[in-house]
Write a protein that holds these residues in place. Structure first.
Motif, PDB file in Angstrom:
ATOM      1  N   PHE A 190      -1.259   7.172 -10.214  1.00  0.00           N
ATOM      2  CA  PHE A 190      -0.477   8.076  -9.350  1.00  0.00           C
ATOM      3  C   PHE A 190       0.777   8.591 -10.043  1.00  0.00           C
ATOM      4  CE2 PHE A 190       1.410   3.925  -8.280  1.00  0.00           C
ATOM      5  CZ  PHE A 190       2.767   4.207  -8.317  1.00  0.00           C
ATOM      6  N   ILE A 203      -5.051   4.787  -4.099  1.00  0.00           N
ATOM      7  CA  ILE A 203      -3.802   5.470  -3.737  1.00  0.00           C
ATOM      8  C   ILE A 203      -3.999   6.974  -3.892  1.00  0.00           C
ATOM      9  CG2 ILE A 203      -1.372   5.808  -4.347  1.00  0.00           C
ATOM     10  CD1 ILE A 203      -1.281   2.909  -5.254  1.00  0.00           C
ATOM     11  N   ASN A 204      -3.703   7.702  -2.826  1.00  0.00           N
ATOM     12  CA  ASN A 204      -3.787   9.164  -2.846  1.00  0.00           C
ATOM     13  C   ASN A 204      -2.485   9.707  -3.416  1.00  0.00           C
ATOM     14  OD1 ASN A 204      -3.987  11.883  -2.399  1.00  0.00           O
ATOM     15  ND2 ASN A 204      -4.692  11.706  -0.280  1.00  0.00           N
ATOM     16  N   ASN A 226       0.225   4.206   0.021  1.00  0.00           N
ATOM     17  CA  ASN A 226      -0.233   5.290   0.888  1.00  0.00           C
ATOM     18  C   ASN A 226       0.596   5.395   2.164  1.00  0.00           C
ATOM     19  OD1 ASN A 226      -2.523   6.341  -0.591  1.00  0.00           O
ATOM     20  ND2 ASN A 226      -3.552   4.391  -0.144  1.00  0.00           N
ATOM     21  N   THR A 241      -1.431  12.544  -4.206  1.00  0.00           N
ATOM     22  CA  THR A 241      -0.919  13.836  -3.732  1.00  0.00           C
ATOM     23  C   THR A 241      -0.061  13.712  -2.478  1.00  0.00           C
ATOM     24  OG1 THR A 241      -2.909  14.240  -2.426  1.00  0.00           O
ATOM     25  CG2 THR A 241      -2.893  15.039  -4.715  1.00  0.00           C
ATOM     26  N   ILE A 242      -0.170  12.591  -1.766  1.00  0.00           N
ATOM     27  CA  ILE A 242       0.599  12.453  -0.523  1.00  0.00           C
ATOM     28  C   ILE A 242       1.883  11.656  -0.718  1.00  0.00           C
ATOM     29  CG2 ILE A 242      -1.506  12.596   0.865  1.00  0.00           C
ATOM     30  CD1 ILE A 242      -1.292   9.559   1.308  1.00  0.00           C
ATOM     31  N   LEU A 243       2.096  11.119  -1.911  1.00  0.00           N
ATOM     32  CA  LEU A 243       3.283  10.295  -2.145  1.00  0.00           C
ATOM     33  C   LEU A 243       4.536  11.170  -2.273  1.00  0.00           C
ATOM     34  CD1 LEU A 243       2.047   7.630  -4.727  1.00  0.00           C
ATOM     35  CD2 LEU A 243       2.194   7.442  -2.239  1.00  0.00           C
ATOM     36  N   PRO A 244       5.700  10.596  -1.943  1.00  0.00           N
ATOM     37  CA  PRO A 244       6.952  11.318  -2.197  1.00  0.00           C
ATOM     38  C   PRO A 244       7.146  11.541  -3.694  1.00  0.00           C
ATOM     39  CG  PRO A 244       7.340   9.323  -0.890  1.00  0.00           C
ATOM     40  CD  PRO A 244       5.928   9.267  -1.371  1.00  0.00           C
ATOM     41  N   LYS A 274       8.867  11.945   3.219  1.00  0.00           N
ATOM     42  CA  LYS A 274       9.043  13.075   2.308  1.00  0.00           C
ATOM     43  C   LYS A 274      10.411  13.092   1.641  1.00  0.00           C
ATOM     44  CE  LYS A 274       4.977  14.487   3.520  1.00  0.00           C
ATOM     45  NZ  LYS A 274       3.822  14.210   2.635  1.00  0.00           N
ATOM     46  N   SER A 296       3.343   8.149   2.945  1.00  0.00           N
ATOM     47  CA  SER A 296       2.954   9.562   3.030  1.00  0.00           C
ATOM     48  C   SER A 296       3.872  10.391   3.910  1.00  0.00           C
ATOM     49  CB  SER A 296       1.513   9.684   3.536  1.00  0.00           C
ATOM     50  OG  SER A 296       1.391   9.109   4.832  1.00  0.00           O
ATOM     51  N   GLU A 297       4.481   9.779   4.925  1.00  0.00           N
ATOM     52  CA  GLU A 297       5.368  10.525   5.820  1.00  0.00           C
ATOM     53  C   GLU A 297       6.821  10.528   5.347  1.00  0.00           C
ATOM     54  OE1 GLU A 297       4.217  12.314   8.357  1.00  0.00           O
ATOM     55  OE2 GLU A 297       2.235  11.661   7.681  1.00  0.00           O
ATOM     56  N   ASP A 337       0.863  -1.190   0.000  1.00  0.00           N
ATOM     57  CA  ASP A 337       0.000   0.000   0.000  1.00  0.00           C
ATOM     58  C   ASP A 337       0.894   1.232   0.000  1.00  0.00           C
ATOM     59  OD1 ASP A 337      -1.735   2.064   0.380  1.00  0.00           O
ATOM     60  OD2 ASP A 337      -2.602   1.310   2.261  1.00  0.00           O
TER      61      ASP A 337
END
Length: 476
Positions: free
Chosen positions: A434, A410-411, A384, A413-416, A390, A387-388, A382
């Motif tokens: 994505f 999968i979002n 997602n 916008t939050i992926l590196p 960066k 997301s942290e 996953d």
């Protein structure tokens, strides 16, 4: 009567006229060319040297150091000074006979030889001619510089055969730092190195060294930096390491060192970097004592034949880079990795690791590179969970038995923002949506999936972008 008790100002002697003239003549023998130096901060230090008027005292010139007692020039640092031209034995440089320190590194001397005149600078304690396009056989006059403590001739197309490496070591007995990376030596490493009790740094990368490496060098208690990388015919079995070792760097990558790691490697408690990549270590397990080297910031055991379970390295909390790739490790990705919170680069590719990728691995938020390809990992990933992360710019998951969570979940916008993304053999059936948000990609690998249909326009980079895009084995 009132007397002035303030201390008198002692004025430094002015530069000697003969030495000032020698420096100006040396300046005039070169062109100033930006391409002559590789350092981005390079600038022509000689440009402001003036023969007359204010600033004509050479002791005030950039790169010039004078003795405060007698005004003689004792140091000349023209490193990264954009000098282009040749030096011969009649150069005015060799009239500066009081020189103790000379640094001409990172200039372009147009493949001229190191002049015999260098022997006239008999007081030199430090000589740096690295990365300056000197060529040919190193002058025997170097052997006359018996007071040298520091010698760096690295990264030049030079030869050290007549004289040879043994001649150098026998004559320059006060050496503390010897750097000859990329000098063509083509010889054995002489046993007499073990007599250099003050040696702190020995760098002999890519020198054509061969034969058995003298184990006595490992026992030099002052030695802090030892690198003999990329000498494929250099062999050795590790000796027992002593508690008295001061080693901070041990770099043997690309040699034929073999056998195994002794338990006594845990005695090298000052070690900051250990690199034994691409050697012939074949004895399987590595000792648990490796986990005692708590100063390590970089550990590279890649491309050997180490195997079994990866032993715990959880105490190595200073690790920045851990490379265990292309060995024969088995089992799951170890849970103790989560203790290495400073880790920025992790390479576990090309082993026999199995099971799912633990989600806690993606809690290491400082990671920039994760390479897990060519194992037996399985399960659904996953993205997602990234997301942290960066800082993550390189992710390689290819050639396992992994699947990605469906793109619709999968979002993006939050992926590196990835520069390298490897998804070969990840059971993809469509181009992941994505990827539309991944505008910094340089390498994208999508081979051996089940993708069909046309390539989306958003996946084709604009003319101004260079992307290595591997899409082989998909159906339109």
């Amino acid at each position: 009567m009132v007397t002035d008790s303030s201390p008198s100002v002692v004025q430094q002697p002015l530069c000697h006229g003969s030495e000032s003239s020698a420096l100006l003549e040396f300046k005039q023998s070169f062109l100033i060319e930006k391409f002559a130096s590789g350092d981005a901060s390079a600038y022509p230090k000689v440009e402001m040297w003036q023969p007359e008027g204010e600033g004509s005292d050479c002791c005030s010139w950039d790169g010039v150091e004078c003795d405060t007692n007698n005004g003689h020039v004792i140091g000349l640092d023209l490193s990264s000074s954009c000098l282009y031209g040749s030096i011969n034995s009649s150069s005015s440089l060799f009239r500066l006979v009081h020189l103790l320190r000379l640094d001409l590194s990172d200039n372009d001397f147009n493949y001229s030889k190191i002049p015999h005149g260098i022997g006239q600078l008999s007081r030199l304690t430090s000589l740096n001619l690295s990365s300056s396009r000197f060529s040919g056989q190193i002058s025997s006059q170097i052997l006359e510089l018996s007071k040298l403590v520091f010698l760096d001739l690295s990264s030049n197309p030079l030869h050290l055969q007549k004289p040879n490496l043994r001649n150098l070591v026998v004559n320059l007995t006060q050496l503390k730092q010897l750097h000859l990376n990329e000098v063509n030596i083509s010889s054995r490493v002489p046993d007499v190195f073990a007599n250099l009790s003050s040696l702190t740094s020995l760098l002999l990368d890519n020198c054509g060294l061969h034969g058995e490496f003298p184990t006595g060098i490992f026992h030099l208690s002052s030695l802090q930096f030892l690198s003999v990388r990329n000498n494929p015919d250099l062999t050795c079995l590790f000796p027992e390491f002593h508690h008295t070792s001061s080693l901070k760097l041990l770099a043997l990558a690309g040699t034929s060192f073999s056998g195994g790691l002794p338990t006594s490697i845990g005695n090298l408690d000052s070690l900051v970097e250990l690199n034994i990549s691409s050697c012939n270590f074949t004895s399987g397990l590595i000792p648990s004592s490796l986990g005692r080297l708590i100063q390590l910031t970089s550990l590279d055991l890649s491309r050997n034949s180490f195997g079994g379970q990866i032993p715990s390295l959880s105490n190595l909390k200073e690790l920045d880079t851990l490379d265990l790739s292309y060995n024969q490790w088995i089992g799951e990705i170890p849970s103790w990795l989560m203790n290495l919170t400073r880790l920025r680069r992790l390479y576990l590719a090309g082993n026999r690791l199995e099971g799912p990728i633990p989600s806690s691995l993606f809690g290491l938020v400082n990671l920039q590179c994760i390479y897990l390809e060519s194992n037996y990992l399985n399960g659904t990933v996953d993205l997602n969970i990234l997301s942290e992360m960066k800082n993550l710019i390189e992710l390689q998951l290819s050639n396992n038995s992994l699947s990605l969570l469906s793109s619709i979940n999968i979002n993006a916008t939050i992926l590196p923002k990835f520069k390298v993304l490897g998804l070969n053999s990840c059971n993809l059936t469509v181009f992941p949506d994505f990827l539309q948000n991944q505008d910094e990609l340089e390498v994208l690998l999508l081979r051996q999936n089940k993708i069909h249909g046309p390539i989306p326009k958003w996946l084709i980079p604009p003319d101004s972008t260079t992307v290595y895009l591997c899409l082989c084995s998909f159906r339109e």
